[in-house]
Design a protein around this motif. Sequence first.
Motif, mmCIF file in Angstrom:
data_model
loop_
_atom_site.group_PDB
_atom_site.id
_atom_site.type_symbol
_atom_site.label_atom_id
_atom_site.label_comp_id
_atom_site.label_asym_id
_atom_site.label_seq_id
_atom_site.Cartn_x
_atom_site.Cartn_y
_atom_site.Cartn_z
ATOM 1 N N GLU A 166 -3.760 86.589 79.558
ATOM 2 C CA GLU A 166 -2.506 87.367 79.183
ATOM 3 C C GLU A 166 -1.486 86.343 79.245
ATOM 4 O O GLU A 166 -0.191 86.440 78.273
ATOM 5 N N LYS A 167 -1.272 85.735 80.477
ATOM 6 C CA LYS A 167 -0.087 85.144 80.863
ATOM 7 C C LYS A 167 0.342 84.005 79.768
ATOM 8 O O LYS A 167 1.367 83.538 79.381
ATOM 9 N N LEU A 168 -0.805 83.091 79.419
ATOM 10 C CA LEU A 168 -1.019 81.884 78.425
ATOM 11 C C LEU A 168 -0.609 82.577 76.953
ATOM 12 O O LEU A 168 0.347 81.909 76.243
ATOM 13 N N THR A 169 -1.180 83.441 76.712
ATOM 14 C CA THR A 169 -0.935 84.213 75.233
ATOM 15 C C THR A 169 0.359 84.659 75.202
ATOM 16 O O THR A 169 0.903 84.600 74.074
ATOM 17 N N ALA A 170 0.887 85.186 76.261
ATOM 18 C CA ALA A 170 2.257 85.757 76.346
ATOM 19 C C ALA A 170 3.210 84.902 75.923
ATOM 20 O O ALA A 170 4.472 84.592 74.985
ATOM 21 N N GLN A 171 2.939 83.421 76.416
ATOM 22 C CA GLN A 171 3.797 82.244 76.305
ATOM 23 C C GLN A 171 3.526 81.840 74.745
ATOM 24 O O GLN A 171 4.690 81.320 74.146
ATOM 25 N N MET A 172 2.523 81.805 74.305
ATOM 26 C CA MET A 172 2.400 81.433 72.821
ATOM 27 C C MET A 172 2.938 82.469 71.757
ATOM 28 O O MET A 172 3.402 82.138 70.970
ATOM 29 N N VAL A 173 2.912 83.698 72.152
ATOM 30 C CA VAL A 173 3.748 84.781 71.541
ATOM 31 C C VAL A 173 5.089 84.537 71.389
ATOM 32 O O VAL A 173 5.984 84.530 70.222
ATOM 33 N N HIS A 174 5.763 84.001 72.491
ATOM 34 C CA HIS A 174 7.320 83.813 72.688
ATOM 35 C C HIS A 174 7.276 82.662 71.503
ATOM 36 O O HIS A 174 8.317 82.628 70.939
ATOM 37 N N THR A 175 6.694 81.648 71.667
ATOM 38 C CA THR A 175 6.877 80.383 70.866
ATOM 39 C C THR A 175 6.635 80.604 69.547
ATOM 40 O O THR A 175 7.712 80.056 68.680
ATOM 41 N N LEU A 176 5.869 81.370 69.252
ATOM 42 C CA LEU A 176 5.587 81.658 67.621
ATOM 43 C C LEU A 176 6.712 82.574 67.195
ATOM 44 O O LEU A 176 7.216 82.486 65.915
ATOM 45 N N ALA A 177 7.078 83.523 67.912
ATOM 46 C CA ALA A 177 8.156 84.210 67.518
ATOM 47 C C ALA A 177 9.580 83.446 67.324
ATOM 48 O O ALA A 177 10.272 83.684 66.233
ATOM 49 N N ALA A 178 9.641 82.537 68.314
ATOM 50 C CA ALA A 178 10.932 81.668 68.034
ATOM 51 C C ALA A 178 10.906 80.907 66.673
ATOM 52 O O ALA A 178 11.890 80.547 65.954
#
Length: 396
Positions: A227-239
């Motif tokens: 969850e932690k790593l995927t959340a970072q990827m979600v943040h990056t992709l949204a940006a």
Amino acid sequence: MTMIWAGIDAGKTHHHCVAIDESGRRLLSRPVANDEPELLELLADVQALGDEVTWGVDLADGGAALAITILFNHEQPVHYISGRAIHRASESYRGEGKTDAKDAAVIADQVRIRRELHPLRISDETVTDLKILTGRRMDLVADRTRTVNRLRAQLTGIFPGLERVLDLTNIGPLVLLTGYQTPAALRRTGRKRLETWLRNRRVLRADRLAETAWETAGRQYTRLPGEKLTAQMVHTLAAEVIALNQQVAEIDKAIEARFREHRDFEVITSMPGLGVILGAEFLAATGGDMTAFGTADRLAGFGGVAPVPRNSGKISGNLRRPRRYNRRLQRVFYISALFSIRHCDESRRFYERRRAEGKRHIQAVLALARRRINILWALLRDGRTYEATPPTARAA
């Protein structure tokens, strides 16, 4: 007068040119670098073979742009033959091998024997710029679509409920995902603080979005693996999606500014359903010169909205969709027809009549698109804007 036909098999770094005479005898065959001095030398050598030269090329831009421009600057007629046509024609020539020299010879011979080929024409600067801008816009939109799909896949892996309720084509949900990606983070923040956070970032209807996200977080307490790593990827992709949205908006402004400088801007955009972007893509796909097509029927065929016959023996009246057409132009015709159904009463009535006749949705839209081509053709021919009531009808 001695006639010469020269074919150029274009490449990125080198071309191959073959020149033939009226009997098809090969007079010249050699590779040439894609540089101006070498191309000018080739031009002089080919012109020395006869009194008049007709050129053929298998690319209309890209790697062949320099060669074509040099030929245009020296008032040389240039014809374009598609790679598909060359491939099919080469099957009727001796030998099964494929070489640049053979392709160039096929191009030259096809230009010699075919009379229906239309010469390439120099596009004005506005159309050339619109080709570049609309092409870049298509790349950006494709990148955005891919990034949104990746974002949805990553978010589904840790928070499927939130992915299901968010519309990621809007800026608000994307801003939300740059700050909060997990149910626990949303619950810790609370609805009121989340609403304030969204308002500070100028998100429209922040209260609704905060309420939806907070309620969704209350339905998932399970923490998923990674969850932690995927959340970072979600943040990056949204940006990334937000940045791509900004780039698309900027290029839309550039397209509109450049399109407004074209002589047919008012005529094209007066058609219901043909806005700035679709109108610019129409010019980019057609070159803006309707005389190159001759008739509205040929324009419809080039755009893939005119059926072609498929008859054989006793079978007649059999029609099918064409296989060779400009897919970019077909998209313009089809989408503009869809928009016109929503915003134009005349188009909507035509569509409903076709549906009442038993036509499927796609068939009815294509029929409408075909009819609209005739109207657009007449408007461009006469240089007048679209009117729901034609001038002749008002006079009557």
